[in-house]
Design a protein around this motif. Sequence first.
Motif, PDB file in Angstrom:
ATOM      1  N   ARG A  73       0.871  -0.815   0.334  1.00 28.06           N
ATOM      2  CA  ARG A  73       0.063   0.255   0.193  1.00 28.06           C
ATOM      3  C   ARG A  73       0.939   1.706  -0.153  1.00 28.06           C
ATOM      4  NH1 ARG A  73      -5.599  -0.029   0.747  1.00 28.06           N
ATOM      5  NH2 ARG A  73      -5.019   2.162   1.654  1.00 28.06           N
TER       6      ARG A  73
ATOM      7  N   ARG B  81       0.931   6.775   4.172  1.00 30.16           N
ATOM      8  CA  ARG B  81      -0.324   8.204   3.976  1.00 30.16           C
ATOM      9  C   ARG B  81       0.252   8.316   5.252  1.00 30.16           C
ATOM     10  NH1 ARG B  81      -1.336   7.594  -0.407  1.00 30.16           N
ATOM     11  NH2 ARG B  81      -2.402   7.526  -1.665  1.00 30.16           N
TER      12      ARG B  81
ATOM     13  N   LEU C 144     -10.085   6.670   6.403  1.00 33.73           N
ATOM     14  CA  LEU C 144     -10.912   6.320   5.055  1.00 33.73           C
ATOM     15  C   LEU C 144     -12.356   5.374   5.599  1.00 33.73           C
ATOM     16  CD1 LEU C 144      -7.693   4.533   3.739  1.00 33.73           C
ATOM     17  CD2 LEU C 144      -8.634   7.068   3.151  1.00 33.73           C
TER      18      LEU C 144
ATOM     19  N   HIS D 227      -8.409  13.792  -4.043  1.00 33.64           N
ATOM     20  CA  HIS D 227      -8.234  12.475  -2.796  1.00 33.64           C
ATOM     21  C   HIS D 227      -7.805  11.757  -4.416  1.00 33.64           C
ATOM     22  CE1 HIS D 227      -8.272   9.174  -0.264  1.00 33.64           C
ATOM     23  NE2 HIS D 227      -8.974   8.486  -1.036  1.00 33.64           N
TER      24      HIS D 227
ATOM     25  N   ASN E  61      -4.463   9.353  -5.191  1.00 33.30           N
ATOM     26  CA  ASN E  61      -4.149   8.490  -5.671  1.00 33.30           C
ATOM     27  C   ASN E  61      -3.632   7.942  -6.965  1.00 33.30           C
ATOM     28  OD1 ASN E  61      -5.344   6.228  -3.159  1.00 33.30           O
ATOM     29  ND2 ASN E  61      -6.517   7.717  -3.295  1.00 33.30           N
TER      30      ASN E  61
ATOM     31  N   ASP F  78       0.221   7.976  -6.533  1.00 34.17           N
ATOM     32  CA  ASP F  78       0.777   6.667  -6.663  1.00 34.17           C
ATOM     33  C   ASP F  78       0.321   5.372  -7.260  1.00 34.17           C
ATOM     34  OD1 ASP F  78       1.678   7.285  -4.032  1.00 34.17           O
ATOM     35  OD2 ASP F  78      -0.489   7.015  -3.427  1.00 34.17           O
TER      36      ASP F  78
ATOM     37  N   ALA G  10     -12.235  10.225   3.578  1.00 35.58           N
ATOM     38  CA  ALA G  10     -12.131   9.750   2.465  1.00 35.58           C
ATOM     39  C   ALA G  10     -12.389   8.024   1.996  1.00 35.58           C
ATOM     40  CB  ALA G  10     -11.211  10.213   1.736  1.00 35.58           C
ATOM     41  N   HIS G  11     -12.722   7.631   1.020  1.00 32.85           N
ATOM     42  CA  HIS G  11     -12.487   6.305   0.798  1.00 32.85           C
ATOM     43  C   HIS G  11     -11.467   5.976  -0.598  1.00 32.85           C
ATOM     44  CE1 HIS G  11     -13.567   6.428  -3.700  1.00 32.85           C
ATOM     45  NE2 HIS G  11     -14.732   7.294  -3.447  1.00 32.85           N
ATOM     46  N   ASP G  12     -11.294   4.576   0.195  1.00 35.87           N
ATOM     47  CA  ASP G  12      -9.996   3.779  -0.245  1.00 35.87           C
ATOM     48  C   ASP G  12     -10.600   2.846  -1.615  1.00 35.87           C
ATOM     49  OD1 ASP G  12      -7.249   3.048  -0.774  1.00 35.87           O
ATOM     50  OD2 ASP G  12      -7.684   0.687   0.617  1.00 35.87           O
ATOM     51  N   GLY G  13     -11.527   3.364  -2.596  1.00 36.00           N
ATOM     52  CA  GLY G  13     -11.745   2.291  -3.890  1.00 36.00           C
ATOM     53  C   GLY G  13     -10.818   2.957  -5.377  1.00 36.00           C
TER      54      GLY G  13
ATOM     55  N   TRP H 209      -7.445   2.905  -5.142  1.00 35.55           N
ATOM     56  CA  TRP H 209      -6.436   1.496  -4.644  1.00 35.55           C
ATOM     57  C   TRP H 209      -6.303  -0.121  -4.924  1.00 35.55           C
ATOM     58  CZ3 TRP H 209      -1.623   2.383  -5.194  1.00 35.55           C
ATOM     59  CH2 TRP H 209      -0.409   1.841  -4.600  1.00 35.55           C
ATOM     60  N   GLN H 210      -8.340  -0.623  -4.526  1.00 32.41           N
ATOM     61  CA  GLN H 210      -7.976  -1.468  -5.268  1.00 32.41           C
ATOM     62  C   GLN H 210      -8.166  -1.845  -6.568  1.00 32.41           C
ATOM     63  OE1 GLN H 210     -12.441  -1.576  -3.597  1.00 32.41           O
ATOM     64  NE2 GLN H 210     -12.043  -1.253  -1.931  1.00 32.41           N
TER      65      GLN H 210
END
Length: 288
Positions: A69, A72, A78, A104, A108, A111, A163-166, A168-169
């Motif tokens: 990951r 951060r 998240l 956000h 992402n 990265d 925020a959400h982590d969608g 990076w999935q």
Amino acid sequence: MPPRFSTCPADIWATMAELTPTTLRGQAIAALATPDLALKRDLTLRAGERWFARTLGLSSPSDPVLPDRPGRPDRPVLVAPRLVPKRSVHTLDGRIAMIHALAHIELNAIDLALDIVARFATQTVPRTFFDGWMTVAMEEAKHFGLLSRRLEALGSSYGAMPAHDGLWQAVGVTADDLTARLAVVPLILEARGLDVTPSLLVKLRDVGDGDTAAILEIIYEDEKKHVAIGAKWFRFLCARDRIDPARRFQELVRQCFRGEIKPPFNDRARAEAGLTPTFYRSLSPVSS
């Protein structure tokens, strides 16, 4: 304290130069891994500058380990997508929430570009492949800085909202397949920005927020290039394997992407970037 994103002084760079890896892959991993957002941005820009000056090798057995990951800071927290603050251009709080969400996304995107460089550095692709993705990484770093400063000008900061982590999935499901990574990240996730940004620009100008609109105009023009870079290399890989690119794109989307491919589509901007309707129209559950 909000996450820092100002540039490092020159004397700090002298020290960092002795500590950072001497390959593009190593420097991309270092930027990817750091939780300090100022340092992430600076390392990304510095790696790109050195790569384009041709003072870096591509990879080495001594490169750091690629993290699972990205690094951060503690904030933003998240949460599930449904818990992210609602965004609207019609109120100041709504615009701040919208800008925070965009910042956000851009973080992402830094990265994701660094991960493509680092993860696939041993692939048999031309050197110009890495030119393209370092261009993307550097421009995403620019976008994050612009949006972060805009948040501060409005009395907020990046990290002030959940925020959400969608995004990076997408890394996990495409970790072992460069063609799949290109299909999902630039040709789905970034291409969506081409669809929604023009109407957002109109709304921002209608409510008198020309400063935010000017930033989104820069991002929109850069994102066209990013989708084009993705489409170029996706087509390259398909041509090398003698595979129809539109058919392969559809196969990979069905295998690797959980979201919907839905209209409205900015067909003109997509086509200018090399992503013609034959790629995505059949994947849409409804016609636009």
